[in-house]
Design a protein around this motif. Structure first.
Motif, mmCIF file in Angstrom:
data_model
loop_
_atom_site.group_PDB
_atom_site.id
_atom_site.type_symbol
_atom_site.label_atom_id
_atom_site.label_comp_id
_atom_site.label_asym_id
_atom_site.label_seq_id
_atom_site.Cartn_x
_atom_site.Cartn_y
_atom_site.Cartn_z
ATOM 1 N N LEU A 49 10.525 -40.076 -30.046
ATOM 2 C CA LEU A 49 10.223 -38.724 -29.576
ATOM 3 C C LEU A 49 11.126 -37.695 -30.254
ATOM 4 O O LEU A 49 10.676 -36.593 -30.590
ATOM 5 C CB LEU A 49 10.371 -38.656 -28.056
ATOM 6 C CG LEU A 49 9.257 -39.343 -27.261
ATOM 7 C CD1 LEU A 49 9.629 -39.431 -25.788
ATOM 8 C CD2 LEU A 49 7.931 -38.603 -27.430
ATOM 9 N N THR A 151 2.244 -36.100 -34.198
ATOM 10 C CA THR A 151 1.313 -36.574 -33.172
ATOM 11 C C THR A 151 1.254 -38.094 -33.150
ATOM 12 O O THR A 151 1.275 -38.724 -32.077
ATOM 13 C CB THR A 151 -0.098 -36.001 -33.421
ATOM 14 O OG1 THR A 151 -0.044 -34.572 -33.375
ATOM 15 C CG2 THR A 151 -1.083 -36.496 -32.371
ATOM 16 N N SER A 154 4.503 -39.475 -31.652
ATOM 17 C CA SER A 154 4.518 -39.305 -30.198
ATOM 18 C C SER A 154 3.622 -40.328 -29.518
ATOM 19 O O SER A 154 3.978 -40.893 -28.471
ATOM 20 C CB SER A 154 4.056 -37.893 -29.823
ATOM 21 O OG SER A 154 5.038 -36.930 -30.104
ATOM 22 N N PRO A 165 5.187 -36.915 -19.733
ATOM 23 C CA PRO A 165 5.044 -35.865 -20.742
ATOM 24 C C PRO A 165 6.103 -34.777 -20.630
ATOM 25 O O PRO A 165 6.503 -34.195 -21.645
ATOM 26 C CB PRO A 165 3.641 -35.308 -20.458
ATOM 27 C CG PRO A 165 2.904 -36.445 -19.827
ATOM 28 C CD PRO A 165 3.925 -37.170 -19.006
ATOM 29 N N ALA A 168 9.170 -36.076 -22.266
ATOM 30 C CA ALA A 168 8.874 -36.196 -23.695
ATOM 31 C C ALA A 168 8.968 -34.849 -24.386
ATOM 32 O O ALA A 168 9.531 -34.727 -25.486
ATOM 33 C CB ALA A 168 7.476 -36.792 -23.889
ATOM 34 N N ALA A 169 8.438 -33.807 -23.738
ATOM 35 C CA ALA A 169 8.512 -32.457 -24.311
ATOM 36 C C ALA A 169 9.957 -32.007 -24.437
ATOM 37 O O ALA A 169 10.353 -31.400 -25.448
ATOM 38 C CB ALA A 169 7.726 -31.480 -23.437
ATOM 39 N N ARG A 172 11.702 -33.887 -27.387
ATOM 40 C CA ARG A 172 11.235 -33.399 -28.679
ATOM 41 C C ARG A 172 11.864 -32.035 -29.007
ATOM 42 O O ARG A 172 12.334 -31.806 -30.123
ATOM 43 C CB ARG A 172 9.706 -33.289 -28.704
ATOM 44 C CG ARG A 172 8.982 -34.610 -28.603
ATOM 45 C CD ARG A 172 7.473 -34.433 -28.710
ATOM 46 N NE ARG A 172 7.088 -34.177 -30.092
ATOM 47 C CZ ARG A 172 6.475 -33.073 -30.496
ATOM 48 N NH1 ARG A 172 6.201 -32.107 -29.638
ATOM 49 N NH2 ARG A 172 6.137 -32.909 -31.766
ATOM 50 N N GLN A 224 1.858 -33.090 -24.990
ATOM 51 C CA GLN A 224 2.324 -34.457 -24.771
ATOM 52 C C GLN A 224 1.478 -35.177 -23.718
ATOM 53 O O GLN A 224 1.251 -36.384 -23.810
ATOM 54 C CB GLN A 224 3.798 -34.448 -24.347
ATOM 55 C CG GLN A 224 4.740 -33.937 -25.412
ATOM 56 C CD GLN A 224 4.627 -34.714 -26.713
ATOM 57 O OE1 GLN A 224 4.934 -35.890 -26.782
ATOM 58 N NE2 GLN A 224 4.174 -34.045 -27.764
ATOM 59 N N LYS A 228 -0.612 -38.593 -24.519
ATOM 60 C CA LYS A 228 -0.364 -39.801 -23.727
ATOM 61 C C LYS A 228 -1.657 -40.404 -23.188
ATOM 62 O O LYS A 228 -1.829 -41.625 -23.163
ATOM 63 C CB LYS A 228 0.579 -39.487 -22.565
ATOM 64 C CG LYS A 228 0.856 -40.700 -21.677
ATOM 65 C CD LYS A 228 1.889 -40.407 -20.600
ATOM 66 C CE LYS A 228 2.155 -41.662 -19.774
ATOM 67 N NZ LYS A 228 3.211 -41.441 -18.759
#
Length: 284
Positions: A49, A151, A154, A165, A168-169, A172, A224, A228
């Motif tokens: 990530l 992409t 991820s 998500p 994850a955001a 990143r 994200q 997913k």
């Protein structure tokens, strides 16, 4: 639309840094308010990530914002439509995500509709000199390639471990901001920052923060989520449909919208419908 205006006053690197800082603050606030716990057990997920953020946000978004200054928003958005097919093909090679015929038709029709909208000639003050044209094309292609690679990475991260998500955001954006901070100290970047105009600072900063809330905080969080829960090719295609949503905004602010633009929106909506129909079918 806001970034196209703000980018005339703030260099791409600094603008990317500002929007990332605002989005990180909002993501942390959201995590505190929702109480969403840290649930990552695989270190590889974190590494992937962070790598996705560096490629997609620090490199890709900076190139995208720079390309807008050279080509204008519509031409850059046209180059961005190259990202979905590149993502879908890469996902077939690296992730074995084979899309069905309905999904491929949806991707093609959606890209056709978006391209039909963004290729319409509109008046503007963009410099059309050869040097600016090729520099803008290069930055636009770099942004599309970085978008596709980020992409895929991820998507791999979501398949290798359990992560929400929202986290994850944040990962990143955090990794991207570290790279951007280091980038800012390079001599060339400092020269651009020194030479940038400072007029209407408060209004420009406010506009950048508003765009960061919509496009970076909400945008990356939802991005994200899409990556997913659906295949990389479908998610990437849907993420490139922003030009069709510009049309109703333009109508609301009193701009004249042509029948060509409306036709492009209708074509893109048909493609999106096919993508949603394909996404509810079991993917191979």
């Amino acid at each position: 639309m806001v970034y196209g205006i703000v980018g005339q006053h703030i260099p791409p690197l600094r603008l990317n840094l500002i929007k990332g800082i605002v989005a990180i603050a909002l993501l942390i606030l959201t995590i505190l308010l929702t109480g969403e716990s840290w649930s990552i057990s695989n270190p590889m997920t974190i590494l992937l990530l962070c790598l996705s953020g560096v490629i997609g946000i620090s490199w890709g978004d900076t190139a995208f914002l720079g390309a807008i200054n050279y080509l204008g928003a519509r031409r850059v958005l046209l180059l961005s439509t190259l990202a979905p097919p590149m993502t879908a093909i890469a996902a077939m090679i690296w992730l074995q995500e084979s899309l069905n015929l309905t999904a491929w038709c949806g991707i093609f029709i959606t890209i056709l509709g978006v391209a039909w909208v963004v290729t319409e000639r509109v008046p503007g003050n963009i410099d059309h000199s050869s040097a600016h044209l090729w520099r803008g094309i290069g930055l636009g292609l770099l942004a599309a390639i970085a978008n596709a690679i980020a992409t895929i990475i991820s998507r791999v991260a979501f398949t290798t471990g359990s992560i929400t998500p929202l986290w994850a955001a944040l990962l990143r954006l955090g990794a991207a901001e570290l790279i951007l901070f280091g980038w800012m100290f390079l001599p060339q970047s400092q020269a651009q920052a020194t030479s940038s105009p400072h007029g209407q600072t408060r209004r420009i900063i406010f506009a950048a923060c508003f765009a960061a809330f919509c496009g970076t905080y909400l945008g990356i969080w939802l991005q994200q989520t899409a990556i997913k829960f659906t295949s990389a090719g479908i998610a990437s295609t849907l993420l490139q449909t922003s030009p069709i949503f510009v049309i109703p905004i333009a109508i609301c602010i009193g701009e004249k919208v042509s029948w060509r633009a409306i036709a492009g929106v209708i074509i893109a909506i048909i493609g999106i419908g096919l993508l949603f129909f394909a996404s509810v079918e079991p993917l191979p």
